[in-house]
Design a protein around this motif. Structure first.
Motif, PDB file in Angstrom:
ATOM      1  N   CYS A  22       0.827  -1.215   0.000  1.00  0.00           N
ATOM      2  CA  CYS A  22       0.000   0.000   0.000  1.00  0.00           C
ATOM      3  C   CYS A  22       0.857   1.257   0.000  1.00  0.00           C
ATOM      4  O   CYS A  22       0.470   2.279  -0.562  1.00  0.00           O
ATOM      5  CB  CYS A  22      -0.980   0.001   1.171  1.00  0.00           C
TER       6      CYS A  22
ATOM      7  N   ARG B 245      -5.286  -1.912   0.596  1.00  0.00           N
ATOM      8  CA  ARG B 245      -5.769  -1.621   1.948  1.00  0.00           C
ATOM      9  C   ARG B 245      -7.178  -2.179   2.159  1.00  0.00           C
ATOM     10  O   ARG B 245      -7.891  -2.460   1.204  1.00  0.00           O
ATOM     11  CB  ARG B 245      -5.792  -0.111   2.195  1.00  0.00           C
TER      12      ARG B 245
ATOM     13  N   ASN C 133      -4.881   2.959  -1.162  1.00  0.00           N
ATOM     14  CA  ASN C 133      -3.468   2.833  -0.834  1.00  0.00           C
ATOM     15  C   ASN C 133      -3.041   4.040  -0.018  1.00  0.00           C
ATOM     16  O   ASN C 133      -3.818   4.976   0.163  1.00  0.00           O
ATOM     17  CB  ASN C 133      -2.625   2.695  -2.111  1.00  0.00           C
TER      18      ASN C 133
END
Length: 162
Positions: A9, A16, A21
């Motif tokens: 991420c 995520r 991200n």
């Protein structure tokens, strides 16, 4: 320079829990990633969880260590136990680190997988406590030095040391 494990991420991959991200916007960091030294991991996605997914937190004193020791658990905000997936993802991250000779990891702060110093307390109230995520704890137990995006400058200096 050292090869390093990196939370995907932070490199801009949409892995995520919310499907987004947390890309780090730093020229020096971008060059490190582009150099091929970064080994990307997302313990949760690597273990088969989807993105997006329900938010998860560690329940039990001791953070990721309690999970690895069988005394804590990882649950989502609907009460579903995802401990098995988080432990599996942690071991997959450790395997990638060892296979690639990574002695350092730059991981997402406050994550139930990747947290290196702070995590959420398991109440889904936003309260943070000292502790590591499951993967963070397993990596640390195996001698991998941990950094987060909040210690980025220190991490870059460490990675660039010969």
């Amino acid at each position: 320079m050292k090869k390093f494990l990196l939370s995907a991420c932070l490199a801009g991959e949409n892995v995520r829990y919310d499907g987004g991200n947390t890309r780090i916007e730093c020229e020096t960091f971008r060059k490190l990633v582009e150099s091929g030294l970064a080994v990307l991991v997302c313990p949760e996605v690597d273990a088969g969880l989807s993105a997006p997914r329900r938010p998860c937190e560690i329940r039990g004193e001791g953070g990721g260590g309690s999970v690895l020791d069988g005394k804590g658990e990882v649950i989502d905000d609907e009460g579903r136990n995802l401990t098995e997936q988080f432990v599996k993802g942690a071991y997959m991250s450790l395997e990638k680190a060892l296979e690639n000779g990574c002695s350092v990891a730059l991981l997402k702060h406050r994550s139930p997988s990747c947290g290196s110093t702070l995590i959420y307390d398991g109440s889904f109230s936003g309260k943070k406590i000292e502790g590591k995520g499951v993967a963070g704890e397993l990596l640390a137990r195996n001698g991998i030095r941990l950094f987060s995006e909040e210690t980025l400058e220190e991490a870059i200096k460490y990675i660039e040391e010969e």
